[in-house]
Motif scaffolding. Structure first.
Motif, PDB file in Angstrom:
ATOM      1  N   GLY A   8       0.014   0.249   6.483  1.00  0.00           N
ATOM      2  CA  GLY A   8      -0.602  -0.953   6.908  1.00  0.00           C
ATOM      3  C   GLY A   8      -1.719  -1.534   5.728  1.00  0.00           C
ATOM      4  O   GLY A   8      -2.093  -2.256   5.321  1.00  0.00           O
ATOM      5  N   GLY A   9      -2.055   0.034   5.278  1.00  0.00           N
ATOM      6  CA  GLY A   9      -3.417  -0.515   3.834  1.00  0.00           C
ATOM      7  C   GLY A   9      -2.883  -0.608   2.774  1.00  0.00           C
ATOM      8  O   GLY A   9      -1.339  -0.708   2.410  1.00  0.00           O
ATOM      9  N   GLY A  10      -3.574  -1.180   2.279  1.00  0.00           N
ATOM     10  CA  GLY A  10      -3.027  -1.651   0.453  1.00  0.00           C
ATOM     11  C   GLY A  10      -4.212  -2.000  -0.133  1.00  0.00           C
ATOM     12  O   GLY A  10      -5.063  -2.513  -0.163  1.00  0.00           O
ATOM     13  N   LEU A  11      -3.701  -2.866  -0.955  1.00  0.00           N
ATOM     14  CA  LEU A  11      -4.298  -4.107  -1.944  1.00  0.00           C
ATOM     15  C   LEU A  11      -3.979  -5.014  -1.538  1.00  0.00           C
ATOM     16  O   LEU A  11      -2.769  -5.194  -1.622  1.00  0.00           O
ATOM     17  N   VAL A  12      -5.365  -5.539  -1.404  1.00  0.00           N
ATOM     18  CA  VAL A  12      -5.075  -7.140  -0.435  1.00  0.00           C
ATOM     19  C   VAL A  12      -6.748  -7.890  -1.170  1.00  0.00           C
ATOM     20  O   VAL A  12      -7.206  -7.270  -1.595  1.00  0.00           O
ATOM     21  N   GLN A  13      -6.624  -9.125  -1.321  1.00  0.00           N
ATOM     22  CA  GLN A  13      -7.188 -10.264  -2.811  1.00  0.00           C
ATOM     23  C   GLN A  13      -8.283 -10.508  -1.683  1.00  0.00           C
ATOM     24  O   GLN A  13      -8.455 -10.446  -0.644  1.00  0.00           O
ATOM     25  N   PRO A  14      -9.612 -10.765  -1.745  1.00  0.00           N
ATOM     26  CA  PRO A  14     -10.623 -11.171  -1.125  1.00  0.00           C
ATOM     27  C   PRO A  14     -10.219 -12.314  -0.349  1.00  0.00           C
ATOM     28  O   PRO A  14      -9.923 -13.100  -0.402  1.00  0.00           O
ATOM     29  N   GLY A  15     -10.370 -12.736   1.296  1.00  0.00           N
ATOM     30  CA  GLY A  15     -10.231 -13.747   1.918  1.00  0.00           C
ATOM     31  C   GLY A  15      -8.689 -12.900   2.591  1.00  0.00           C
ATOM     32  O   GLY A  15      -7.944 -14.186   3.407  1.00  0.00           O
ATOM     33  N   GLY A  16      -7.479 -12.268   2.548  1.00  0.00           N
ATOM     34  CA  GLY A  16      -6.784 -12.416   2.302  1.00  0.00           C
ATOM     35  C   GLY A  16      -6.249 -11.289   3.807  1.00  0.00           C
ATOM     36  O   GLY A  16      -7.920 -11.079   4.518  1.00  0.00           O
ATOM     37  N   TRP A  36     -10.900   2.997  15.489  1.00  0.00           N
ATOM     38  CA  TRP A  36     -10.849   2.458  14.044  1.00  0.00           C
ATOM     39  C   TRP A  36     -12.303   3.009  13.198  1.00  0.00           C
ATOM     40  O   TRP A  36     -13.487   2.075  13.976  1.00  0.00           O
ATOM     41  N   PHE A  37     -12.357   3.888  12.470  1.00  0.00           N
ATOM     42  CA  PHE A  37     -13.105   3.794  11.294  1.00  0.00           C
ATOM     43  C   PHE A  37     -13.267   3.673   9.978  1.00  0.00           C
ATOM     44  O   PHE A  37     -12.232   3.852   9.613  1.00  0.00           O
ATOM     45  N   ARG A  38     -14.322   3.318   9.170  1.00  0.00           N
ATOM     46  CA  ARG A  38     -13.931   3.803   7.789  1.00  0.00           C
ATOM     47  C   ARG A  38     -14.891   3.765   7.226  1.00  0.00           C
ATOM     48  O   ARG A  38     -15.800   4.516   7.749  1.00  0.00           O
ATOM     49  N   GLN A  39     -14.270   4.638   5.988  1.00  0.00           N
ATOM     50  CA  GLN A  39     -15.530   5.210   5.001  1.00  0.00           C
ATOM     51  C   GLN A  39     -15.563   4.720   3.966  1.00  0.00           C
ATOM     52  O   GLN A  39     -14.437   5.107   3.234  1.00  0.00           O
ATOM     53  N   TYR A  98      -9.789   3.700   6.008  1.00  0.00           N
ATOM     54  CA  TYR A  98      -9.847   3.629   7.471  1.00  0.00           C
ATOM     55  C   TYR A  98      -8.850   4.967   8.205  1.00  0.00           C
ATOM     56  O   TYR A  98      -8.026   5.120   7.953  1.00  0.00           O
ATOM     57  N   TYR A  99      -9.901   4.949   9.130  1.00  0.00           N
ATOM     58  CA  TYR A  99      -9.024   6.005   9.877  1.00  0.00           C
ATOM     59  C   TYR A  99      -8.763   5.559  11.555  1.00  0.00           C
ATOM     60  O   TYR A  99      -9.846   5.176  12.613  1.00  0.00           O
ATOM     61  N   CYS A 100      -8.047   6.606  12.608  1.00  0.00           N
ATOM     62  CA  CYS A 100      -7.739   5.999  13.714  1.00  0.00           C
ATOM     63  C   CYS A 100      -8.308   7.350  14.016  1.00  0.00           C
ATOM     64  O   CYS A 100      -7.559   8.212  13.755  1.00  0.00           O
ATOM     65  N   ALA A 101      -9.122   7.667  15.180  1.00  0.00           N
ATOM     66  CA  ALA A 101      -9.540   8.494  16.455  1.00  0.00           C
ATOM     67  C   ALA A 101      -9.249   7.829  17.447  1.00  0.00           C
ATOM     68  O   ALA A 101      -9.277   7.220  18.504  1.00  0.00           O
ATOM     69  N   ALA A 102      -8.749   9.068  18.679  1.00  0.00           N
ATOM     70  CA  ALA A 102      -8.630   8.870  19.846  1.00  0.00           C
ATOM     71  C   ALA A 102      -9.961  10.502  20.078  1.00  0.00           C
ATOM     72  O   ALA A 102      -9.926  11.031  20.055  1.00  0.00           O
ATOM     73  N   TRP A 119      -7.715  12.737  15.014  1.00  0.00           N
ATOM     74  CA  TRP A 119      -8.090  11.826  13.726  1.00  0.00           C
ATOM     75  C   TRP A 119      -6.394  11.643  13.000  1.00  0.00           C
ATOM     76  O   TRP A 119      -6.073  12.899  12.968  1.00  0.00           O
ATOM     77  N   GLY A 120      -6.607  10.536  13.044  1.00  0.00           N
ATOM     78  CA  GLY A 120      -5.551  10.028  11.471  1.00  0.00           C
ATOM     79  C   GLY A 120      -6.122  10.820  10.587  1.00  0.00           C
ATOM     80  O   GLY A 120      -7.289  11.206   9.786  1.00  0.00           O
ATOM     81  N   GLN A 121      -4.979  10.877   9.344  1.00  0.00           N
ATOM     82  CA  GLN A 121      -5.902  11.395   8.212  1.00  0.00           C
ATOM     83  C   GLN A 121      -6.103  10.368   7.302  1.00  0.00           C
ATOM     84  O   GLN A 121      -6.573  10.841   6.075  1.00  0.00           O
ATOM     85  N   GLY A 122      -5.735   8.716   7.077  1.00  0.00           N
ATOM     86  CA  GLY A 122      -7.269   8.270   6.557  1.00  0.00           C
ATOM     87  C   GLY A 122      -6.042   7.153   6.418  1.00  0.00           C
ATOM     88  O   GLY A 122      -5.066   8.152   4.981  1.00  0.00           O
ATOM     89  N   ILE A 123      -5.947   5.868   5.662  1.00  0.00           N
ATOM     90  CA  ILE A 123      -5.461   5.041   4.954  1.00  0.00           C
ATOM     91  C   ILE A 123      -6.300   4.370   3.801  1.00  0.00           C
ATOM     92  O   ILE A 123      -7.059   3.762   4.678  1.00  0.00           O
ATOM     93  N   GLN A 124      -6.010   4.039   2.448  1.00  0.00           N
ATOM     94  CA  GLN A 124      -6.988   3.040   1.962  1.00  0.00           C
ATOM     95  C   GLN A 124      -6.488   1.606   1.712  1.00  0.00           C
ATOM     96  O   GLN A 124      -5.216   1.494   1.933  1.00  0.00           O
ATOM     97  N   VAL A 125      -7.639   0.939   2.210  1.00  0.00           N
ATOM     98  CA  VAL A 125      -7.720  -0.540   1.688  1.00  0.00           C
ATOM     99  C   VAL A 125      -8.827  -0.862   1.110  1.00  0.00           C
ATOM    100  O   VAL A 125      -9.889  -0.427   0.835  1.00  0.00           O
ATOM    101  N   THR A 126      -8.216  -1.276  -0.121  1.00  0.00           N
ATOM    102  CA  THR A 126      -8.819  -1.841  -1.000  1.00  0.00           C
ATOM    103  C   THR A 126      -9.111  -3.152  -1.443  1.00  0.00           C
ATOM    104  O   THR A 126      -8.083  -4.026  -1.297  1.00  0.00           O
ATOM    105  N   VAL A 127     -10.668  -3.992  -1.221  1.00  0.00           N
ATOM    106  CA  VAL A 127     -10.147  -5.652  -1.669  1.00  0.00           C
ATOM    107  C   VAL A 127     -10.104  -5.434  -3.136  1.00  0.00           C
ATOM    108  O   VAL A 127     -11.713  -5.394  -2.831  1.00  0.00           O
ATOM    109  N   SER A 128     -10.066  -6.104  -3.315  1.00  0.00           N
ATOM    110  CA  SER A 128     -10.194  -6.764  -4.983  1.00  0.00           C
ATOM    111  C   SER A 128      -9.535  -8.221  -5.490  1.00  0.00           C
ATOM    112  O   SER A 128      -8.218  -8.088  -4.993  1.00  0.00           O
ATOM    113  N   SER A 129     -10.344  -8.308  -6.204  1.00  0.00           N
ATOM    114  CA  SER A 129      -9.453 -10.065  -6.880  1.00  0.00           C
ATOM    115  C   SER A 129      -8.606  -8.936  -8.201  1.00  0.00           C
ATOM    116  O   SER A 129      -8.255  -9.924  -9.208  1.00  0.00           O
TER     117      SER A 129
END
Length: 129
Positions: A8-16, A36-39, A98-102, A119-129
């Protein structure tokens, strides 16, 4: 073999908004605290949200990092063995992997990586215009 798989990760604009999913296999997520963790690049991994387990039939409890409270929501779908993280009003500071963990324990006041085992393998979330 326990596996946690994020999507479900990906590139999203600010406010999205996005919805991240964490699907478990080899583990019943309802019996574990899930976080959920993020790095972000150059920064330490931080816990952004967690939910307690259902052991004992108690009400679920949640924890949120101050900077995401009111914008992020963690939830479970036990029928799908899945935990979600709905993220709204995203800003560039939310960018990261973003990682999920149990893990076996949950805490009202913090969410620390050392408390989580799988731990999961992680997924990128990028917030950028």
């Amino acid at each position: 073999q326990v596996q946690l798989v994020e999507s479900g990760g990906g590139l999203v604009q600010p406010g999205g908004s996005l919805t991240l999913s964490c699907v478990g296999s080899g583990i019943t997520l309802d019996y574990s605290a899930i976080a959920w963790f993020r790095q972000a690049p150059g920064k330490e991994r931080e816990g952004v949200a967690s939910v307690s387990s259902n052991i004992g039939g108690d009400t679920y409890h949640t924890y949120y990092l101050d900077s995401v409270r009111g914008r992020f929501t963690i939830s479970r779908d036990n029928a799908k063995n899945t935990v979600y993280l709905q993220v709204h009003s995203l800003n560039p500071e939310d960018t990261g992997v973003y990682y999920c963990a149990a893990g076996p324990t949950w805490n009202y006041n913090y969410c620390r990586p050392g408390d989580f085992v799988h731990w999961g393998q992680g997924i990128q979330v990028t917030v950028s215009s």
